[in-house]
Design a protein around this motif. Structure first.
Motif, short mmCIF file in Angstrom:
data_model
loop_
_atom_site.label_atom_id
_atom_site.label_comp_id
_atom_site.label_asym_id
_atom_site.label_seq_id
_atom_site.Cartn_x
_atom_site.Cartn_y
_atom_site.Cartn_z
N MET A 171 0.88 -1.20 0.08
CA MET A 171 -0.22 -0.02 -0.16
C MET A 171 1.06 1.19 -0.10
O MET A 171 1.22 2.16 1.05
CB MET A 171 -0.90 -0.04 1.38
CG MET A 171 -1.84 -1.05 1.20
SD MET A 171 -3.01 -0.82 2.98
CE MET A 171 -3.64 -2.45 2.81
N PRO A 172 1.72 1.46 -1.10
CA PRO A 172 2.58 2.47 -1.15
C PRO A 172 1.93 3.89 -0.73
O PRO A 172 0.84 4.11 -1.47
CB PRO A 172 3.29 2.31 -2.41
CG PRO A 172 2.65 1.40 -3.36
CD PRO A 172 1.53 0.82 -2.32
N ALA A 173 2.69 4.82 -0.45
CA ALA A 173 2.16 6.26 -0.02
C ALA A 173 2.51 7.04 -1.41
O ALA A 173 3.38 6.39 -2.18
CB ALA A 173 2.90 6.79 1.03
N THR A 174 1.86 7.85 -1.43
CA THR A 174 1.94 8.90 -2.73
C THR A 174 2.92 10.04 -2.41
O THR A 174 3.10 10.87 -3.41
CB THR A 174 0.60 9.33 -3.24
OG1 THR A 174 0.14 10.05 -1.99
CG2 THR A 174 -0.48 8.50 -3.68
N GLU A 175 3.58 9.90 -1.27
CA GLU A 175 4.58 11.02 -0.88
C GLU A 175 5.83 10.20 0.05
O GLU A 175 5.38 9.33 0.58
CB GLU A 175 3.99 11.98 -0.08
CG GLU A 175 3.53 11.99 1.12
CD GLU A 175 2.74 12.98 1.70
OE1 GLU A 175 3.19 14.15 1.68
OE2 GLU A 175 1.63 12.88 2.54
N PRO A 176 6.88 10.80 0.13
CA PRO A 176 7.85 10.06 1.09
C PRO A 176 7.31 10.32 2.32
O PRO A 176 6.57 11.24 3.08
CB PRO A 176 9.24 11.03 1.09
CG PRO A 176 8.94 11.55 -0.39
CD PRO A 176 7.49 12.02 -0.48
N VAL A 177 7.20 9.22 2.97
CA VAL A 177 6.72 8.70 4.54
C VAL A 177 7.65 7.75 5.28
O VAL A 177 8.41 7.09 4.74
CB VAL A 177 5.41 8.28 4.45
CG1 VAL A 177 4.41 9.11 3.87
CG2 VAL A 177 5.38 6.90 3.57
N LEU A 178 7.36 7.88 6.59
CA LEU A 178 7.87 6.84 7.53
C LEU A 178 6.79 5.95 7.73
O LEU A 178 5.55 6.25 8.33
CB LEU A 178 8.37 7.46 8.78
CG LEU A 178 9.65 8.20 8.56
CD1 LEU A 178 9.70 9.54 9.69
CD2 LEU A 178 11.04 7.41 8.89
N ASP A 179 7.14 4.62 7.71
CA ASP A 179 6.24 3.65 8.08
C ASP A 179 6.77 3.14 9.53
O ASP A 179 7.93 2.83 9.68
CB ASP A 179 6.16 2.36 7.33
CG ASP A 179 5.02 2.61 6.19
OD1 ASP A 179 4.62 3.93 5.98
OD2 ASP A 179 4.74 1.82 5.42
N VAL A 180 6.06 3.03 10.44
CA VAL A 180 6.49 3.06 11.97
C VAL A 180 5.63 1.65 12.46
O VAL A 180 4.37 1.78 12.51
CB VAL A 180 6.24 4.17 12.88
CG1 VAL A 180 7.10 4.18 14.14
CG2 VAL A 180 6.57 5.37 12.23
#
Ligand code: ATP
Length: 396
Positions: free
Chosen positions: A273-282
């Motif tokens: 489920m990739p994000a559409t912007e750079p993110v941190l998955d925690v």
């Protein structure tokens, strides 16, 4: 384009030199790629110094391509050699990854089917893309900056700041990395991580954490196993921040990767489920969410150990842990309908403030590199500004 070939001869099982001589250099020659500089690293930070010198000398090229035979640690050193305040006009750096390290999290995430890497062809996926044997694609690396500050510091110093391209963690993962380093000689493979995990299995970490949204999303997101989707975190305050109190057992965030080892898929939603912007998955585990545990104490800590292993075992089952939930007895399984065992948060940044009394809660791991937060201080991690996310690329 300036082509640099560099390998760490002691990474992983020390096979990099033979991989380069038998496979990498012959493949480059066969495709008429001329390597300008060949380096076998002699010490820690050697690769970083070479790349930093090239960048500083404003080498006559707008791109440096680095064929990097190492693990994630050497990549981390290179990225951190950049002078944050002096990058205008500096060439971009593209990596061609030859996985020669112990875990190779970035390579294994980018090429999930390239396992086992003992098969030579599996080592060469990134190089094959570079030479054009497969369709070349250059993917930007998202970077996260972690700053360790003392509470009274209004402006943290540059020495306390580092860039990461893979993982930033505290709690159990940071303790494992910290303790496993002393086992490296004795256990060169990933088994040293399992030994260190056992040693730390009953430890809970006293800290509080705060999360801020990524800019486009505007809200801190949390994965809902019922919906099988992310939703805005229900506990956001008026500033859109989310505050969680401890104790924590697990606290780990990733960028660019969904796994830390070929089969340990700890942040699977970053790829499914990739994000559409750079993110941190925690990925967070807080034991007091368990309905069978009312309070802290030695019995509660022991009782939670098998649940923790079950959850982390789920990461080895293609990331099944993100859908594990409690039942009313506190048993853990994907079929249950209670609270999610893992809190899977997607955000633009987080802050971790350990209790002063808990020394191990002050350990922070940035791509395998361990630092300690000063007493009374905190760690702040956030996605880098866009200009930094267009500086490093990797061939896939
Ligand atoms: N010649 C050398 N002698 C000793 N250490 C070196 C040498 N060259 C590089 N190093 C150091 O070795 C460390 C480990 O390297 P690297 O991350 O490449 O492999 P790894 O730790 O086996 O893999 P991974 O990070 O995937 O677990 C790095 O800190 C690097 O600076």
């Amino acid at each position: 384009m300036y082509l640099l070939a560099i390998y760490n001869p002691v990474a992983g099982n020390s096979a990099a030199r033979s991989v380069y001589e038998e496979h990498v250099y012959p493949l480059l020659a066969a495709h008429n790629h001329k390597v300008v500089q060949k380096v076998e690293t002699q010490r820690a930070l050697h690769a970083a110094d070479i790349v930093a010198q090239l960048v500083a000398s404003r080498v006559d090229s707008d791109e440096i391509s680095v064929i990097l035979g190492s693990g994630d640690g050497t990549l981390h050193e290179i990225i951190n050699s950049f002078d944050v305040d002096n990058t205008d006009g500096a060439p971009i750096v593209s990596f061609i990854l030859i996985p020669c390290g112990t875990a190779n999290a970035l390579f294994n995430s980018l090429f999930p089917s390239a396992s086992p890497i003992s098969h030579t062809q599996n080592l060469l996926h990134s190089l094959n893309a570079f030479v054009g044997l497969t369709k070349p694609h250059r993917r930007p690396l998202t970077l996260a900056r972690t700053v360790l500050s003392r509470s009274h510091d209004s402006v943290p110093s540059a020495q306390n700041s580092s860039l990461s391209a893979i993982v930033i963690s505290t709690a159990l993962h940071a303790s494992i990395l910290h303790d496993s380093e002393s086992l490296r000689q004795e256990m060169p493979g990933i088994e040293r991580f399992k030994v260190a995990a056992q040693k730390n299995s009953t430890r809970w970490y006293q800290a509080s954490a705060k999360f801020a949204p990524a800019p486009k999303a505007g809200t801190v997101q949390v994965y809902d196993p019922d919906l099988k989707a992310f939703k805005p975190h229900p506990e956001a305050d008026k500033d859109a921040e989310v505050h969680l109190s401890g104790p924590f057992v697990y606290f780990l965030s990733t960028v660019n990767v969904d796994r830390l080892e070929p089969a340990f898929r700890i942040s699977p939603l970053s790829s499914t489920m990739p994000a559409t912007e750079p993110v941190l998955d925690v990925i967070i585990v807080r034991p007091l969410r368990d309905p069978s545990i009312a309070s802290e104490g030695p019995d509660a800590r022991s009782a939670f150990v098998p649940k923790l292993w079950k959850v982390l075992g789920g990461a080895y089952e293609d990331g099944a842990h993100v859908n594990m939930r409690y039942n009313s007895m506190g048993e853990v399984d994907v079929g249950h309908d209670g609270e999610a065992v893992v809190e899977y948060i997607r955000c633009g940044g987080w802050e971790w403030t350990p209790d002063e009394s808990d020394v191990k809660a002050g350990l922070v791991c940035a791509d395998g590199d361990i630092s300690a937060i000063d007493k009374g201080g905190k760690a702040s991690c956030s996605i880098c500004e866009p200009s930094w996310n267009e500086r490093f690329f990797v061939y896939t």
